[in-house]
Design a protein around this motif. Structure first.
Motif, PDB file in Angstrom:
ATOM      1  N   ARG A   1      -0.606 -10.581   4.854  1.00 42.50           N
ATOM      2  CA  ARG A   1       0.088  -9.556   4.082  1.00 42.50           C
ATOM      3  C   ARG A   1       1.591  -9.735   4.202  1.00 42.50           C
ATOM      4  O   ARG A   1       2.097 -10.160   5.239  1.00 42.50           O
ATOM      5  CB  ARG A   1      -0.267  -8.152   4.579  1.00 42.50           C
ATOM      6  CG  ARG A   1      -1.742  -7.879   4.727  1.00 42.50           C
ATOM      7  CD  ARG A   1      -1.940  -6.465   5.222  1.00 42.50           C
ATOM      8  NE  ARG A   1      -1.485  -5.520   4.206  1.00 42.50           N
ATOM      9  CZ  ARG A   1      -2.308  -4.752   3.491  1.00 42.50           C
ATOM     10  NH1 ARG A   1      -3.599  -4.837   3.667  1.00 42.50           N
ATOM     11  NH2 ARG A   1      -1.842  -3.918   2.610  1.00 42.50           N
ATOM     12  N   ALA A   2       2.286  -9.372   3.138  1.00 43.72           N
ATOM     13  CA  ALA A   2       3.737  -9.323   3.201  1.00 43.72           C
ATOM     14  C   ALA A   2       4.156  -8.001   3.873  1.00 43.72           C
ATOM     15  O   ALA A   2       3.346  -7.083   4.018  1.00 43.72           O
ATOM     16  CB  ALA A   2       4.320  -9.399   1.794  1.00 43.72           C
ATOM     17  N   ALA A   3       5.407  -7.924   4.319  1.00 46.35           N
ATOM     18  CA  ALA A   3       5.916  -6.663   4.862  1.00 46.35           C
ATOM     19  C   ALA A   3       5.718  -5.571   3.808  1.00 46.35           C
ATOM     20  O   ALA A   3       6.042  -5.759   2.628  1.00 46.35           O
ATOM     21  CB  ALA A   3       7.388  -6.810   5.223  1.00 46.35           C
ATOM     22  N   TYR A   4       5.193  -4.425   4.245  1.00 47.53           N
ATOM     23  CA  TYR A   4       4.797  -3.400   3.277  1.00 47.53           C
ATOM     24  C   TYR A   4       5.999  -2.753   2.606  1.00 47.53           C
ATOM     25  O   TYR A   4       6.969  -2.351   3.247  1.00 47.53           O
ATOM     26  CB  TYR A   4       3.965  -2.316   3.955  1.00 47.53           C
ATOM     27  CG  TYR A   4       3.533  -1.233   2.998  1.00 47.53           C
ATOM     28  CD1 TYR A   4       2.514  -1.470   2.075  1.00 47.53           C
ATOM     29  CD2 TYR A   4       4.168   0.002   2.988  1.00 47.53           C
ATOM     30  CE1 TYR A   4       2.122  -0.496   1.168  1.00 47.53           C
ATOM     31  CE2 TYR A   4       3.790   0.991   2.094  1.00 47.53           C
ATOM     32  CZ  TYR A   4       2.765   0.726   1.177  1.00 47.53           C
ATOM     33  OH  TYR A   4       2.388   1.697   0.278  1.00 47.53           O
TER      34      TYR A   4
ATOM     35  N   ARG B   1      -4.380   0.044   2.024  1.00 49.24           N
ATOM     36  CA  ARG B   1      -3.213   0.161   1.163  1.00 49.24           C
ATOM     37  C   ARG B   1      -2.740  -1.227   0.733  1.00 49.24           C
ATOM     38  O   ARG B   1      -2.976  -2.228   1.407  1.00 49.24           O
ATOM     39  CB  ARG B   1      -2.075   0.906   1.862  1.00 49.24           C
ATOM     40  CG  ARG B   1      -1.471   0.151   3.023  1.00 49.24           C
ATOM     41  CD  ARG B   1      -0.312   0.926   3.645  1.00 49.24           C
ATOM     42  NE  ARG B   1       0.363   0.131   4.666  1.00 49.24           N
ATOM     43  CZ  ARG B   1       1.431   0.529   5.342  1.00 49.24           C
ATOM     44  NH1 ARG B   1       1.939   1.738   5.101  1.00 49.24           N
ATOM     45  NH2 ARG B   1       1.994  -0.249   6.243  1.00 49.24           N
ATOM     46  N   VAL B   2      -2.092  -1.258  -0.416  1.00 47.47           N
ATOM     47  CA  VAL B   2      -1.583  -2.503  -0.972  1.00 47.47           C
ATOM     48  C   VAL B   2      -0.112  -2.318  -1.287  1.00 47.47           C
ATOM     49  O   VAL B   2       0.273  -1.335  -1.947  1.00 47.47           O
ATOM     50  CB  VAL B   2      -2.354  -2.910  -2.250  1.00 47.47           C
ATOM     51  CG1 VAL B   2      -1.742  -4.161  -2.869  1.00 47.47           C
ATOM     52  CG2 VAL B   2      -3.820  -3.139  -1.928  1.00 47.47           C
ATOM     53  N   GLY B   3       0.729  -3.231  -0.828  1.00 47.12           N
ATOM     54  CA  GLY B   3       2.159  -3.170  -1.098  1.00 47.12           C
ATOM     55  C   GLY B   3       2.525  -3.997  -2.318  1.00 47.12           C
ATOM     56  O   GLY B   3       1.748  -4.831  -2.791  1.00 47.12           O
ATOM     57  N   ARG B   4       3.749  -3.778  -2.790  1.00 39.51           N
ATOM     58  CA  ARG B   4       4.164  -4.446  -4.032  1.00 39.51           C
ATOM     59  C   ARG B   4       4.383  -5.947  -3.848  1.00 39.51           C
ATOM     60  O   ARG B   4       4.446  -6.700  -4.812  1.00 39.51           O
ATOM     61  CB  ARG B   4       5.413  -3.783  -4.611  1.00 39.51           C
ATOM     62  CG  ARG B   4       6.668  -3.904  -3.772  1.00 39.51           C
ATOM     63  CD  ARG B   4       7.758  -2.990  -4.351  1.00 39.51           C
ATOM     64  NE  ARG B   4       7.927  -3.168  -5.781  1.00 39.51           N
ATOM     65  CZ  ARG B   4       8.843  -3.961  -6.342  1.00 39.51           C
ATOM     66  NH1 ARG B   4       9.663  -4.661  -5.572  1.00 39.51           N
ATOM     67  NH2 ARG B   4       8.942  -4.054  -7.642  1.00 39.51           N
ATOM     68  N   HIS B   5       4.458  -6.434  -2.597  1.00 34.36           N
ATOM     69  CA  HIS B   5       4.652  -7.865  -2.352  1.00 34.36           C
ATOM     70  C   HIS B   5       3.357  -8.562  -1.898  1.00 34.36           C
ATOM     71  O   HIS B   5       3.394  -9.743  -1.565  1.00 34.36           O
ATOM     72  CB  HIS B   5       5.745  -8.078  -1.312  1.00 34.36           C
ATOM     73  CG  HIS B   5       7.073  -7.510  -1.704  1.00 34.36           C
ATOM     74  ND1 HIS B   5       7.728  -7.887  -2.863  1.00 34.36           N
ATOM     75  CD2 HIS B   5       7.850  -6.563  -1.115  1.00 34.36           C
ATOM     76  CE1 HIS B   5       8.859  -7.212  -2.970  1.00 34.36           C
ATOM     77  NE2 HIS B   5       8.954  -6.397  -1.924  1.00 34.36           N
TER      78      HIS B   5
ATOM     79  N   GLU C   1      -4.648 -13.729  -1.161  1.00 37.05           N
ATOM     80  CA  GLU C   1      -4.488 -13.718   0.284  1.00 37.05           C
ATOM     81  C   GLU C   1      -5.058 -12.459   0.914  1.00 37.05           C
ATOM     82  O   GLU C   1      -5.287 -12.411   2.124  1.00 37.05           O
ATOM     83  CB  GLU C   1      -3.008 -13.878   0.646  1.00 37.05           C
ATOM     84  CG  GLU C   1      -2.488 -15.278   0.327  1.00 37.05           C
ATOM     85  CD  GLU C   1      -1.030 -15.469   0.700  1.00 37.05           C
ATOM     86  OE1 GLU C   1      -0.409 -14.490   1.179  1.00 37.05           O
ATOM     87  OE2 GLU C   1      -0.531 -16.594   0.521  1.00 37.05           O
ATOM     88  N   LEU C   2      -5.296 -11.436   0.104  1.00 40.15           N
ATOM     89  CA  LEU C   2      -5.962 -10.224   0.590  1.00 40.15           C
ATOM     90  C   LEU C   2      -7.477 -10.324   0.465  1.00 40.15           C
ATOM     91  O   LEU C   2      -8.181  -9.338   0.693  1.00 40.15           O
ATOM     92  CB  LEU C   2      -5.465  -8.995  -0.190  1.00 40.15           C
ATOM     93  CG  LEU C   2      -4.054  -8.491   0.136  1.00 40.15           C
ATOM     94  CD1 LEU C   2      -3.738  -7.254  -0.681  1.00 40.15           C
ATOM     95  CD2 LEU C   2      -3.917  -8.179   1.616  1.00 40.15           C
ATOM     96  N   GLY C   3      -7.980 -11.486   0.120  1.00 41.30           N
ATOM     97  CA  GLY C   3      -9.430 -11.667   0.013  1.00 41.30           C
ATOM     98  C   GLY C   3      -9.946 -11.710  -1.407  1.00 41.30           C
ATOM     99  O   GLY C   3     -11.157 -11.769  -1.631  1.00 41.30           O
TER     100      GLY C   3
ATOM    101  N   SER D   1       3.768  -7.059  -7.653  1.00 41.00           N
ATOM    102  CA  SER D   1       4.950  -6.713  -8.464  1.00 41.00           C
ATOM    103  C   SER D   1       5.139  -7.685  -9.623  1.00 41.00           C
ATOM    104  O   SER D   1       5.561  -7.286 -10.719  1.00 41.00           O
ATOM    105  CB  SER D   1       6.205  -6.695  -7.590  1.00 41.00           C
ATOM    106  OG  SER D   1       6.399  -7.956  -6.972  1.00 41.00           O
ATOM    107  N   ASP D   2       4.812  -8.970  -9.400  1.00 39.24           N
ATOM    108  CA  ASP D   2       4.934  -9.955 -10.477  1.00 39.24           C
ATOM    109  C   ASP D   2       3.923  -9.699 -11.581  1.00 39.24           C
ATOM    110  O   ASP D   2       4.241  -9.819 -12.768  1.00 39.24           O
ATOM    111  CB  ASP D   2       4.741 -11.365  -9.923  1.00 39.24           C
ATOM    112  CG  ASP D   2       5.888 -11.799  -9.024  1.00 39.24           C
ATOM    113  OD1 ASP D   2       6.958 -11.181  -9.087  1.00 39.24           O
ATOM    114  OD2 ASP D   2       5.695 -12.755  -8.250  1.00 39.24           O
ATOM    115  N   LEU D   3       2.689  -9.365 -11.160  1.00 41.59           N
ATOM    116  CA  LEU D   3       1.655  -9.094 -12.167  1.00 41.59           C
ATOM    117  C   LEU D   3       2.010  -7.844 -12.969  1.00 41.59           C
ATOM    118  O   LEU D   3       1.856  -7.815 -14.201  1.00 41.59           O
ATOM    119  CB  LEU D   3       0.304  -8.916 -11.484  1.00 41.59           C
ATOM    120  CG  LEU D   3      -0.892  -8.718 -12.423  1.00 41.59           C
ATOM    121  CD1 LEU D   3      -1.107  -9.953 -13.316  1.00 41.59           C
ATOM    122  CD2 LEU D   3      -2.183  -8.436 -11.622  1.00 41.59           C
ATOM    123  N   ALA D   4       2.520  -6.837 -12.267  1.00 39.38           N
ATOM    124  CA  ALA D   4       2.916  -5.604 -12.976  1.00 39.38           C
ATOM    125  C   ALA D   4       4.034  -5.889 -13.975  1.00 39.38           C
ATOM    126  O   ALA D   4       4.046  -5.330 -15.085  1.00 39.38           O
ATOM    127  CB  ALA D   4       3.371  -4.554 -11.963  1.00 39.38           C
ATOM    128  N   ALA D   5       4.964  -6.757 -13.619  1.00 40.80           N
ATOM    129  CA  ALA D   5       6.070  -7.083 -14.522  1.00 40.80           C
ATOM    130  C   ALA D   5       5.584  -7.754 -15.794  1.00 40.80           C
ATOM    131  O   ALA D   5       6.217  -7.629 -16.856  1.00 40.80           O
ATOM    132  CB  ALA D   5       7.082  -7.970 -13.802  1.00 40.80           C
TER     133      ALA D   5
END
Length: 461
Positions: free
Chosen positions: A384-387, A410-414, A419-421, A454-458
């Motif tokens: 995971r990236a820093a939340y 929980r899932v963060g924007r980064h 990598e989360l499965g 965040s990239d997918l949301a963009a």
């Protein structure tokens, strides 16, 4: 009590076995083993097989090494055949104890310890490896490079021998000696004398050099078969098509291995541990072997879990040193490092979804891995990236869908979907839910190109 002893009339010379009708093919002993089936089977070993083992030993081990042997193995276990007879046949002395851990309470002046890796690790923890022990034989479990280095660092041992064989091929079939100061390699070595190793595919054909194959053993160590189990004997003890010797047989071990560039064998676990995930056949032992190449990993095991119905994933369990602690106090940094390590060595479908750090692998009473005791991965087991909390309606909606699909809190924007499965099947479900939630149809290629939230949301805005 004064009467003539029953042997008083016997000759002083050794009896002639041929006059008694005895041959090397007569039965020497039967040892029961459950192997991977859990059902005890009586393995019938002939004199010629045992003699081959002892002759090999006398040519490999200096007499000073076997002169004072720790005899710590139950006679119902085949390691005891080596401990006892390799010593006595060379005029050495046996030091009998209930088990190897007795050295922690009763130090003994032994020259060679013959045991399993987990037992020697426990002796190291107690600083109980005798100073006089110049050599250690290890067998019965996978031997890691980390443990080899620990032995040399915390004892006066000069040589470590790693040995391999099922009971069906007379105690040891392959070996390697690692002297102090040499480069440590995780390998089961090469065949002992008069022994042949074959790595074959599902059709019984030899595998190319470096490819994974099932390990078959031929030669003098192959046992007669199983007592009163003719069907099972016929299934596991096969005619050896690669030998010119009449009646030659080979034993099908069910183990997987491959040749390293130097010609030594790398053990990769059981073929019945093979799993199929999303259409790909995977050898968890091969993944674990690659994990153990990481400098922080001492032991590793990889299993397939289905903690969410219909979603089977690979989970790695690793035992690391204290230097593996992550800066942020959780395991996600370690998971990220291990995922990156494997990504350069294995195809994506063989990289575990989660990496669970344990202080030690759970074992059953007989020292085997207790798979039922392996815990389910928590959020820290994923890379995971820093939340940072999601921003805006699209990121928030995406994060909620990801959390539900991936089974994380929980899932963060980064965070990175794969990598989360995440995988291709979950990706299809993600895009379907996204279409219903925000009314946008995205091609699958977009998620693979932009897997960070965040990239997918963009790309949706």
């Amino acid at each position: 009590s004064g009467g003539a002893r029953p042997w008083a009339g016997q000759g002083a010379d050794d009896p002639d076995p041929r006059a008694l009708g005895l041959t090397p093919r007569h039965l020497a002993y039967i040892i029961y083993t459950s192997g991977s089936t859990g059902t005890p089977k009586g393995v019938m070993v002939e004199h010629q097989s045992t003699v081959n083992l002892l002759r090999w030993s006398s040519g490999v081990y200096a007499q000073a090494q076997t002169s004072r042997m720790l005899f710590s193995t139950s006679i119902s276990f085949d390691l005891s055949v080596y401990e006892c007879f390799a010593t006595l046949s060379q005029g050495g002395t046996l030091y009998l104890v209930d088990n190897a851990l007795a050295l922690a309470q009763t130090p003994l002046d032994v020259s060679l310890i013959n045991t399993v890796p987990s037992a020697i690790a426990a002796l190291l923890d107690k600083e109980a490896v005798p100073a006089a022990a110049s050599a250690i034989n290890l067998a019965g479990e996978a031997l890691s490079a980390a443990l080899i280095e620990r032995i040399f660092e915390h004892s006066r041992v000069e040589k470590i021998y790693n040995l391999y064989a099922p009971s069906e091929t007379t105690t040891y079939s392959t070996w390697i000696c690692m002297p102090r100061g040499d480069t440590v390699v995780e390998t089961i070595g090469r065949p002992i004398a008069n022994t042949r190793i074959y790595l074959l595919d599902a059709h019984g054909q030899p595998m190319p050099f470096g490819a994974v194959g099932e390990l078959y053993i031929g030669g003098a160590g192959v046992a007669r078969g199983y007592l009163n189990r003719p069907e099972l004997t016929a299934e596991r003890f096969l005619a050896d098509p690669f030998s010119d010797e009449a009646g030659a047989r080979m034993y099908r071990t069910g183990d997987l291995a491959r040749y390293l560039p130097d010609g030594n064998l790398e053990f990769l676990g059981r073929n019945d541990d093979q799993v199929k995930i999303r259409g790909f056949r995977i050898e968890p032992g091969e993944v674990a072997a690659r994990l153990c190449e990481h400098e922080l990993v001492g032991e590793a095991v990889v299993v397939a879990r289905e903690d969410r119905a219909g979603d089977r994933q690979l989970v790695a369990y690793v035992v690391c040193g204290p230097e593996a602690a992550s800066d942020d106090g959780d395991g996600s940094a370690l998971a990220g490092g291990l995922r990156a390590h494997l990504g350069g060595r294995l195809p994506d479908y063989m990289v575990p979804s989660a990496f669970v750090r344990l202080s030690a692998l759970p074992l059953t009473a007989n020292g085997k891995l207790d798979r039922q005791a392996l815990p389910a991965p928590d959020d820290d087991a994923y890379a995971r990236a820093a939340y940072e909390a999601p921003r805006g309606e699209i990121e928030t909606a995406l994060a909620q869908i990801w959390a539900e699909l991936l089974g994380v809190e929980r899932v963060g924007r980064h965070d990175h979907f794969f990598e989360l499965g995440g995988h291709s099947l979950l990706a299809v479900q993600l895009l379907s839910r996204l279409s219903r939630a925000v009314g946008v149809e995205l091609p699958l290629s977009t998620l693979f190109a932009r897997p960070v939230l965040s990239d997918l949301a963009a790309s949706i805005v």
